[in-house]
Motif scaffolding. Structure first.
Motif, short mmCIF file in Angstrom:
data_model
loop_
_atom_site.label_atom_id
_atom_site.label_comp_id
_atom_site.label_asym_id
_atom_site.label_seq_id
_atom_site.Cartn_x
_atom_site.Cartn_y
_atom_site.Cartn_z
N ASP A 1 0.80 -1.22 0.00
CA ASP A 1 0.00 0.00 0.00
C ASP A 1 0.84 1.27 0.00
O ASP A 1 0.50 2.24 0.67
N LEU A 2 1.92 1.28 -0.77
CA LEU A 2 2.68 2.51 -0.95
C LEU A 2 1.98 3.37 -2.01
O LEU A 2 1.36 2.86 -2.94
N ASP A 3 2.09 4.68 -1.86
CA ASP A 3 1.34 5.59 -2.72
C ASP A 3 1.66 5.42 -4.19
O ASP A 3 0.83 5.72 -5.05
N GLY A 4 2.83 4.93 -4.51
CA GLY A 4 3.23 4.80 -5.91
C GLY A 4 2.36 3.87 -6.73
O GLY A 4 2.35 3.96 -7.97
N VAL A 5 1.61 2.97 -6.08
CA VAL A 5 0.77 2.06 -6.86
C VAL A 5 -0.32 2.82 -7.61
O VAL A 5 -0.78 2.37 -8.67
N HIS A 6 -0.71 3.98 -7.09
CA HIS A 6 -1.84 4.69 -7.70
C HIS A 6 -1.46 5.28 -9.05
O HIS A 6 -2.32 5.40 -9.94
N GLU A 7 -0.21 5.64 -9.24
CA GLU A 7 0.23 6.11 -10.55
C GLU A 7 0.07 4.99 -11.60
O GLU A 7 -0.32 5.25 -12.74
N ILE A 8 0.36 3.76 -11.19
CA ILE A 8 0.20 2.61 -12.09
C ILE A 8 -1.25 2.47 -12.50
O ILE A 8 -1.56 2.31 -13.70
N TYR A 9 -2.17 2.55 -11.55
CA TYR A 9 -3.58 2.31 -11.87
C TYR A 9 -4.20 3.46 -12.65
O TYR A 9 -5.13 3.25 -13.43
N VAL B 1 -6.14 -3.81 2.66
CA VAL B 1 -5.65 -2.49 3.05
C VAL B 1 -6.49 -1.94 4.19
O VAL B 1 -7.72 -2.03 4.18
N GLN B 2 -5.83 -1.39 5.17
CA GLN B 2 -6.49 -0.65 6.24
C GLN B 2 -5.70 0.62 6.53
O GLN B 2 -4.49 0.66 6.27
N PRO B 3 -6.41 1.66 7.02
CA PRO B 3 -7.85 1.74 7.27
C PRO B 3 -8.64 1.84 5.97
O PRO B 3 -8.06 1.94 4.88
N LEU B 4 -9.96 1.82 6.09
CA LEU B 4 -10.81 1.85 4.91
C LEU B 4 -10.61 3.12 4.09
O LEU B 4 -10.85 3.13 2.89
N SER B 5 -10.18 4.19 4.72
CA SER B 5 -9.91 5.41 3.97
C SER B 5 -8.76 5.21 2.98
O SER B 5 -8.74 5.83 1.91
N MET C 1 -19.12 2.00 3.43
CA MET C 1 -19.88 2.81 2.50
C MET C 1 -19.58 4.30 2.65
O MET C 1 -19.53 5.03 1.66
N ALA C 2 -19.35 4.75 3.87
CA ALA C 2 -19.03 6.16 4.07
C ALA C 2 -17.71 6.52 3.37
O ALA C 2 -17.60 7.56 2.72
N ASN C 3 -16.71 5.65 3.49
CA ASN C 3 -15.43 5.94 2.84
C ASN C 3 -15.54 5.88 1.33
O ASN C 3 -14.95 6.71 0.62
N LEU D 1 -8.16 2.20 1.54
CA LEU D 1 -8.73 1.37 0.49
C LEU D 1 -9.52 2.21 -0.51
O LEU D 1 -9.49 1.94 -1.72
N ALA D 2 -10.19 3.23 -0.03
CA ALA D 2 -10.99 4.08 -0.92
C ALA D 2 -10.15 4.79 -1.97
O ALA D 2 -10.65 5.15 -3.04
N LEU D 3 -8.86 4.96 -1.69
CA LEU D 3 -8.00 5.62 -2.67
C LEU D 3 -7.88 4.81 -3.96
O LEU D 3 -7.63 5.37 -5.03
N TYR D 4 -8.07 3.50 -3.88
CA TYR D 4 -7.95 2.65 -5.06
C TYR D 4 -9.14 2.81 -6.00
O TYR D 4 -9.05 2.41 -7.18
N VAL D 5 -10.24 3.36 -5.50
CA VAL D 5 -11.44 3.45 -6.32
C VAL D 5 -11.84 4.91 -6.57
O VAL D 5 -13.02 5.23 -6.76
#
Length: 587
Positions: A286-294, A316-320, A357-359, A322-326
């Motif tokens: 869950d390092l931030d660099g994965v988001h550039e890939i996606y 991934v935790q916390p759920l906040s 659901m909130a996240n 996990l929400a970064l992936y979507v």
């Protein structure tokens, strides 16, 4: 999180329901303005097929693509919207296909590319989508590029495709750091040079035969964009991304905090609290660099119409986090493992559902619900255990055995709760039959690498991967024409076979079929959730559109809500109550 059940509870900003107060006005779910609420990527019920265990066409005892194609009509009859195929690529099968040697071909064990094309065409003909697994964290050690890397010198372009490092210690005889494998044991293996002398070490977060790709290398990023296009051009509708949170590693390779069993600390805390460990953030999860890939993957998928889907397997935790992936420019879905791991406890279920659901609402994404898959103990067994937990370790004959009747009763109720929730839902093959885990499998037959990498202390995942039964009176329960099965089926599978349940009132198969039909009729996937007041602390009560849902996790009957009963997980007693360990949908 606590697993105790409070006598009362209050609604908080996350929208948790009151156990004894009025309904909350807080609603969760629903598509943001300008987004199609009925887009299949937001609402689909997706059925996971584990190819080697679904259906065998050629009689070798191992499931294959033609076997799947022949049985797709049963899934259409069940009422699912899409099918997800676990890996079928060329592989030495060291980890049941999650060790990929060729990402653009089908392993002969399962068939050919022509067989895949026929499967895809039949899926679409039946009105379903097809999602395929993608394994980007690691390849097989038999992948052409890894063989080239072993033959090349340290520092060469070939080795830069993977993560090779010199060892630590005066003579390099120790691993570069203390990272452990997810399958137990060290995450590093030392190579041998051509002259027979010890060489560099390579990283494998999983088995020794699964070397990690180096995602800092632009060549790897381009290769996977090409792989995406290869399958998209063939017509697939999306990808489930294996360990989607793992590709980027801290280049300093710092040691990690380990618990007393040598497991990484602080990576995931299950809602039952069993694996709660405080520790530093992981240097490889869950390092931030994965988001550039996606974001780059999203751009490729957006070149295709109709819309194609990305779903993340990310513990991934916390759920906040996990929400970064979507977020809108990344993936469409991420499995909700907090929900999967939640114990049979009303307070925890309300808390997990609300927080999830909130996240996801905060980024405009649907929530993706799941109770079982190929990596965890089946929920029909999990809910029958005396104590919560043990998601991945498996169950051996020498372990405490589950209460099968209680487990199935709770599993049916949990399924009705899940299928009433807004968003997308995933079913694991055979759960619609109420299949239990194989808990007395002969240890000598186990094939999961976790079994031997843990020193035979963890049973691993074979128990949830046993071939599914189709015909109760046939050899191998109709899995294939010869009766052979690559793992033996437990005795209970014969009476749970599909032909024994089809058309039988009250059977688990008929309950699933009715639930999926009602979910579609009432458009629950595209709906939104509001909590209702509950008749006690052991109840979960919610409303989604025209449907009220009550789930009783306790043993004492509670009042049914007013209205027409659409579906119940048990036969109702007729006295206006909902028994314990049961759920109901009321219009």
């Amino acid at each position: 999180m606590t697993t105790s059940t409070p006598s009362t509870s209050r609604t908080d900003d996350a929208g948790r329901a009151s156990a004894d107060g009025p309904s909350t006005e807080i609603r969760h779910g629903g598509a943001p303005e300008g987004v199609d609420a009925h887009d299949w990527r937001r609402t689909a019920v997706v059925y996971q097929i584990y190819p080697r265990s679904f259906a065998d066409a050629n009689g070798d005892g191992i499931g294959d693509l033609p076997g799947i194609t022949a049985r797709l009509g049963d899934l259409a009859d069940l009422g699912v919207d899409a099918v997800w195929l676990s890996p079928f690529y060329t592989s030495p099968q060291a980890d049941a296909g999650y060790d990929v040697a060729d990402y653009r071909d089908v392993d002969p064990l399962f068939g050919t590319l022509a067989d895949f094309d026929a499967l895809l065409a039949r899926t679409h003909e039946l009105g379903m989508k097809l999602v395929v697994d993608l394994v980007p964290n690691h390849s097989s050690d038999e992948h052409r590029w890894f063989r080239e890397a072993l033959a090349a010198a340290p520092g060469s372009p070939e080795r830069e495709r993977y993560i090779f490092r010199d060892g630590s210690g005066p003579d390099g005889s120790l691993p570069p750091n203390n990272w452990p494998s997810m399958f137990r044991g060290p995450a590093w293996t030392r190579t041998t040079n051509a002259d027979g002398t010890p060489g560099q070490w390579y990283l494998h977060l999983f088995d020794t035969k699964q070397p990690d790709w180096n995602w800092e290398n632009p060549e790897i990023r381009e290769e996977f964009l090409s792989i995406l296009r290869f399958w998209l051009d063939r017509g697939v509708d999306g990808f489930r991304v294996d360990v989607a949170n793992s590709m980027i590693k801290d280049q300093a390779l710092p040691d990690v905090a380990l618990d007393s069993d040598g497991h990484p600390a602080g990576h995931f805390t299950s809602p039952d609290g069993e694996s709660e460990i405080e520790g530093a953030p992981s240097p490889y999860l869950d390092l931030d660099g994965v988001h550039e890939i996606y974001r780059s993957w999203r751009a490729v998928l957006d070149e295709y119409t109709p819309g194609r889907m990305l779903v993340a397997e990310a513990w991934v935790q916390p759920l906040s986090r996990l929400a970064l992936y979507v977020r809108p420019d990344e993936m469409d879905q991420a499995f909700n493992f907090d929900f999967l791991a939640a114990p049979w406890n009303a307070a925890t279920l309300r808390e997990v559902i609300s927080a999830s659901m909130a996240n996801n609402d905060s980024v405009g994404a649907p929530t993706t619900w799941v109770l079982s898959n190929h990596d965890v103990v089946r929920h029909a067994t999990r809910f029958g255990l005396k104590r919560a937990g043990g998601l991945h370790a498996g169950i051996r004959a020498v372990d405490d055995q589950p209460d099968a009747e209680l487990g199935l009763r709770r599993a049916r109720a949990a399924t009705l709760l899940m299928l009433a929730l807004p968003g997308s839902a995933y079913l694991y093959q055979g759960e619609e039959l109420g299949l239990p885990e194989h808990t007395d499998l002969d240890d000598d037959l186990r094939q999961d690498p976790t079994w031997w990498r843990s020193g035979h202390t963890e049973a691993g995942r074979d128990g949830c991967r046993v071939p599914v039964p189709w015909e109760g009176d046939a050899p191998g329960a109709g899995f294939g024409p010869t009766g052979l099965t690559w793992l033996p089926q437990p005795a209970a599978y014969a009476r749970l076979a599909r032909d024994k349940q089809r058309g039988v009132p009250g059977s688990t198969l008929e309950m699933y079929t009715a639930a999926l039909a009602a979910r579609r009729e009432f458009q629950l996937g595209a709906g939104s959730l509001s909590w209702e007041s509950t008749p006690g602390a052991d109840a979960v009560a919610l409303r989604n559109g025209a449907i009220r849902v009550v789930c009783n996790t306790g043993s004492t009957p509670i009042p049914l809500p007013a209205g027409e009963v659409v579906l119940a997980s048990v036969e109702l007693p007729g006295d206006g109550t909902l028994p314990g360990d049961a759920a109901v949908w009321v219009r």
